[in-house]
Write an enzyme that holds these catalytic residues in place. Sequence first.
Site, mmCIF file in Angstrom:
data_model
loop_
_atom_site.group_PDB
_atom_site.id
_atom_site.type_symbol
_atom_site.label_atom_id
_atom_site.label_comp_id
_atom_site.label_asym_id
_atom_site.label_seq_id
_atom_site.Cartn_x
_atom_site.Cartn_y
_atom_site.Cartn_z
ATOM 1 C CG ASP A 440 -7.598 -53.684 62.995
ATOM 2 O OD1 ASP A 440 -8.383 -53.849 62.060
ATOM 3 O OD2 ASP A 440 -7.033 -54.620 63.601
ATOM 4 C CE LYS A 441 -14.402 -56.684 65.426
ATOM 5 N NZ LYS A 441 -14.048 -57.780 66.379
ATOM 6 C CB THR A 442 -9.571 -58.204 65.357
ATOM 7 O OG1 THR A 442 -10.914 -58.327 64.893
ATOM 8 C CG2 THR A 442 -9.121 -59.511 65.980
ATOM 9 C CB THR A 592 -14.117 -54.592 62.040
ATOM 10 O OG1 THR A 592 -14.116 -55.998 62.259
ATOM 11 C CG2 THR A 592 -15.546 -54.135 61.756
ATOM 12 N N GLY A 593 -13.130 -56.243 59.519
ATOM 13 C CA GLY A 593 -13.587 -57.126 58.457
ATOM 14 C C GLY A 593 -14.797 -57.919 58.877
ATOM 15 C CE LYS A 620 -8.110 -54.030 58.148
ATOM 16 N NZ LYS A 620 -7.343 -54.657 59.239
ATOM 17 C CG ASP A 639 -3.006 -55.883 65.942
ATOM 18 O OD1 ASP A 639 -3.714 -55.739 64.928
ATOM 19 O OD2 ASP A 639 -3.214 -56.751 66.801
ATOM 20 C CG ASP A 643 -4.035 -53.201 60.848
ATOM 21 O OD1 ASP A 643 -5.109 -53.218 60.224
ATOM 22 O OD2 ASP A 643 -3.875 -53.765 61.944
#
Length: 760
Positions: A440-442, A592-593, A620, A639, A643
Amino acid sequence: MNNKHNHEAIHESPHNHVHHHDETHHEQHHSEAEHDHSMHHENTAAEAADHAVHDHYGGNEAHEQQEMHEQHLVHEAHSGHGAHTGHGVMHEGHATLMRNRFFVSLVLTIPVLLYSEIIQTWLGFTPPQFNSSQFIPPVFGTLIFILGGLPFLSMGRQELQQRQPGMMTLISLAITTAYLYSLGIFLFPPNTMGMQMDTAMDFFWELATLITIMLLGHWIELRSVSQAQGALKELAKLLPDQAERILPSGQTETIPVSALKAGDRVLIRPGASIPADGMVVDGESNVNEAMITGESKPVKKRVEDEVIGGTVNSSGSLRVEIRHVGEQTALAGIMRLVEEAQNSQSRAQTLAQKAAFYLTIIAIGAGVITFIGWLLLSGQLADAVRNTVTVLVIACPHALGLAVPLVVAISTTLAARNGLLVRQRLALEEAKNLNYIIFDKTGTLTKGEQGIVDLAVDGIDTKEALSIAAGIEGDSEHMIAQAIRAYAQEKQVQAAQVRQFESLPGRGVKAVVNSVTYFVGGPRLLEQQGWSVPEALRSAKEKAETAGQSVIYLANERGVIALFAIADVIREESREAVKQLHNLGLKVAMLTGDSEAVARAVAQELNIDTYFAQVLPEHKADKVRELQRGGQKVAMVGDGVNDAPALVTADVGIAIGAGTDVAIESAGIILVRSNPLDIVKIIRLSRATYRKMIQNLIWATGYNVVAIPLAMGILAPFGIILDPAVGAIFMSVSTVIVAINAQLMRGLRLTDTPVAAQAS
């Protein structure tokens, strides 16, 4: 490394995660929910940042803000091993008890050997004789059988009661057969039974040496497992016995750590251990958290930073408000997770259970065949009994029973020391088969906070531009202002002194520095002033816009002189993590969103193989399944609450330690630090653990394939016959080899770099 919230991730009750969160954490969850909502309405990161710029520079600023219960983690060597069900969870006292029995048995064995006829014949000497000296072997042998053999007999009985015959069953059969036969020979001598004297000889010396060697091997096994848990037991010792509680008057009193309560304030002097989890309310210092997170570099702690019980204060004094004590501390959570992992089953352990069970059946069958065969071929009952006992002894699957549990104990401990908490051993075992890692990016690949990613200047020095901007933004708590100040601090640039500060609603701010008026703002500031971006800055502006980044300008009365590109900052560890994962033969994907532009820019910068942009939270898990349908073994690293479905869907779910309780509950492995480089550690540890398990299983089973036929007397025509004591020695040697092989994991290097980059 900022450990705020990290330890909250591992606060668990025995059944569920305890939801102990401060207001900041709730605000974080709330902001995440708002972000998800904006994603649902297809707002890109760039648009959200533009709104933030408008809010900030429109004057609407947004303000953001022990007594340790030691777990019984020392498992007996065969804990959870189906062929050794008589055992269970043992602590260090069992190893001590086994050691004491060994030494008593050893002392009693010496006279048994000295007064055994066969030993006297071999050594060619006669010890001092006295009345009743002939009773020494049977009397001392009986004491050894009762004292040293009782633990094996008790555990063998439990195995039979549970209908899972295993190694204790074999040992019990071996020593009981040897004892009863020898006692019968002593009480009913062959000449009184019409037999020749040379047709039988007692086994008391063999019984004594067999039990003594078994006790030695068992003690070594228990001690090995105890040492494997040494690092975790040392964690509990890190907690101090006493704490200095600050009274309302400002004075301090020394109290036991067990008397601390949430809300108490304590003084932590330089060099002292922190007694429980809490938050710094006064002071500044570096804290050594290596024993908890594996991070060797001391972590700077300031007011409102979280501190973890058991970590060591280095330099300055700290005043800490206690938040969690006892079972709610991070240390207790870590030890609970490790115990949970060790109590869970793995495929390799299931394989070892089956192998041990079948080996027991084979050994008993081989023993019966040996007894009948030798009785028919030699006509000597003594030979038949001796070789049967040898078969039963040499086939004891100690090495097999130790092969998996000891490796698991060491690998779980090694994981904890490196900031990896394994909740499900199947997850760690499955990690060796992974070929795709989804991040997950963020908050995972990025820090989850706005930061300066590029600074371009025209006609002004870079440091001067940064100093002026940091000075103008000195009093604001908005994320963009914080990003500029943080960047100045990182570059060790002092903020300029400003005066005549003025807000420009909807456009930006201005202030005077050294008699010159400067402006800081977004695109609307340029529109209002009629300024254009100079040629020297256009390429930087286009690059930022292409990547979906927000642009903030610094200008004087003549026009724009610098620009700041602001985006979610990529972690330095992310680059190295992707590189090392590629070196291990894995591919990396990103979810990512955010907009396509943002996702593409991050993927290109990190050399990520695949990325999925503008993914709604509920989709996701679909992206995980998409890769799985292509035959990929997928791990998901995340996180947030959103997720959790993806973590459950993935072959291996990995939660970042600073994440939410829901994400952690859904994961098989938890990273204490928010460091993507730790994913590399998981892969390497999984592969090394599996490799050691297979090596030990091959040795343990292969050894018996050779040893049992030898014990049965396959080489008897060549004059090679194994005695029970020799069989016991061989069995113990195989056990020690397995233990040593497992211990070699301690030197395992989990990353390509000596010290992992510090997580933020």
